[in-house]
Design an enzyme around this catalytic site. Structure first.
Site, PDB file in Angstrom:
ATOM      1  N   HIS A 160     -23.094  40.500 -41.102  1.00 46.34           N
ATOM      2  CA  HIS A 160     -24.385  41.353 -41.201  1.00 46.34           C
ATOM      3  C   HIS A 160     -24.784  41.253 -42.489  1.00 46.34           C
ATOM      4  CE1 HIS A 160     -22.486  43.691 -37.737  1.00 46.34           C
ATOM      5  NE2 HIS A 160     -23.726  43.197 -37.308  1.00 46.34           N
ATOM      6  N   CYS A 247     -20.281  50.598 -41.931  1.00 46.92           N
ATOM      7  CA  CYS A 247     -20.333  50.397 -40.274  1.00 46.92           C
ATOM      8  C   CYS A 247     -19.773  51.856 -39.716  1.00 46.92           C
ATOM      9  CB  CYS A 247     -19.128  49.227 -40.058  1.00 46.92           C
ATOM     10  SG  CYS A 247     -19.334  47.802 -41.026  1.00 46.92           S
TER      11      CYS A 247
HETATM   12  C1  CIR Z   1     -18.238  43.128 -34.600  1.00 48.87           C
HETATM   13  O1  CIR Z   1     -18.163  41.931 -34.739  1.00 48.87           O
HETATM   14  O2  CIR Z   1     -19.287  43.575 -33.837  1.00 48.87           O
HETATM   15  C2  CIR Z   1     -17.336  44.266 -35.173  1.00 48.87           C
HETATM   16  N1  CIR Z   1     -15.866  43.683 -34.869  1.00 48.87           N
HETATM   17  C3  CIR Z   1     -17.415  44.687 -36.752  1.00 48.87           C
HETATM   18  C4  CIR Z   1     -18.752  45.329 -36.699  1.00 48.87           C
HETATM   19  C5  CIR Z   1     -18.834  45.474 -38.161  1.00 48.87           C
HETATM   20  N2  CIR Z   1     -20.149  46.216 -38.295  1.00 48.87           N
HETATM   21  C6  CIR Z   1     -20.947  46.100 -39.452  1.00 48.87           C
HETATM   22  O3  CIR Z   1     -20.768  45.393 -40.149  1.00 48.87           O
HETATM   23  N3  CIR Z   1     -22.158  47.041 -39.479  1.00 48.87           N
END
Ligand code: CIR
Length: 254
Positions: A160, A247
């Site tokens: 992201h 997150c």
């Molecule tokens: C994903 O791949 O969607 C989750 N394992 C990690 C999400 C992390 N979120 C973020 O960076 N905002």
């Protein structure tokens, strides 16, 4: 008052989405303990921590940031790029309705909250594998009435936008330039992470305190040397699920 919405670590977190990391085993009990300590840190910094009802069958539900973008005037319920994550959104949107009107990103648009970096009246939005052009175009009319401009940003090599750039002060961004195209941020002071700590740019700013992952102590020293107040948080387990400090909460100024 500042509300921090959080969501429990799913017992199924081992089945989380992974894009740029190889799968490693996650110690769920440790992840839960670290997440609880993170919530306590937010509370100690003056946030009212409220947990959205748990979603044990949704492996990535703890990464609540991706489901909503909350501005002072309106909230946007996202449509995550990973299909496995779309069922996370409704419960979060429902919780946010206590404070904000909620609008939605609709198919075929996709937008992950982790791709949206707010800096004043600018929303920088990562053109990642999770956020598509349609999602970005849907965002514009939702926020334009409140004076926000939307600026797409190229990135490569990370999940992201906020994996690679976050705000550590109103005019200062912490950045990994190997992943993020820095040309979009002309008006800002850019602070580079330590090159040996590629994931260190994901800082969570609560008031004047900059929370950083304890694994990134060299970058923490750089940020502290600027005179900023740094606090370290242990995030070793959720980092294996490709999650950073931003997150795990959605902040709502109420
Ligand atoms: C994903 O791949 O969607 C989750 N394992 C990690 C999400 C992390 N979120 C973020 O960076 N905002």
């Amino acid at each position: 008052m500042r509300v921090a919405l959080t969501r429990a670590v799913s017992p199924a977190i081992a089945h989380c989405e992974l894009t740029h990391l190889a799968r490693e085993s996650i110690d769920v009990a440790r992840a839960i303990a670290q997440h609880t300590a993170y919530e306590q840190t937010l509370q100690d910094l003056g946030c009212q921590v409220l947990r959205v009802p748990p979603a044990p069958d949704l492996p990535d539900a703890v990464f609540i940031e991706d489901t909503a973008v909350v501005l002072d005037e309106v909230a946007i319920a996202t449509r995550p790029g990973a299909a496995s994550r779309r069922a996370e959104v409704d419960a979060v949107a429902e919780a946010i309705r206590a404070w904000r009107q909620v609008v939605r990103i609709e198919a075929p648009g996709t937008l992950d909250g982790g791709d949206v970096l707010r800096a004043g009246r600018t929303l920088f939005v990562g053109m990642s594998d999770r956020t598509n052009a349609d999602g970005i175009e849907q965002l514009r009319p939702h926020v334009a009435p409140f004076g926000y401009q939307v600026v797409p940003v190229s990135l490569t090599g990370c999940l992201h936008l906020k994996t690679g750039v976050t705000a550590i002060a109103p005019d200062t961004l912490l950045i990994n330039r190997r992943w993020i195209d820095a040309t979009a941020f002309g008006d800002f002071t850019l602070v580079d992470i330590d090159p040996d700590e590629p994931f260190a740019a994901n800082a969570l700013r609560i008031g004047d305190v900059v929370l950083l992952d304890a694994a990134h102590e060299r970058t923490a020293a750089r940020v502290a040397a600027l005179g900023l107040h740094v606090q370290l948080v242990d995030n070793s387990e959720l980092a294996r699920a490709e999650g950073g400090l931003t997150c795990c909460c959605v902040l709502v100024e109420s």
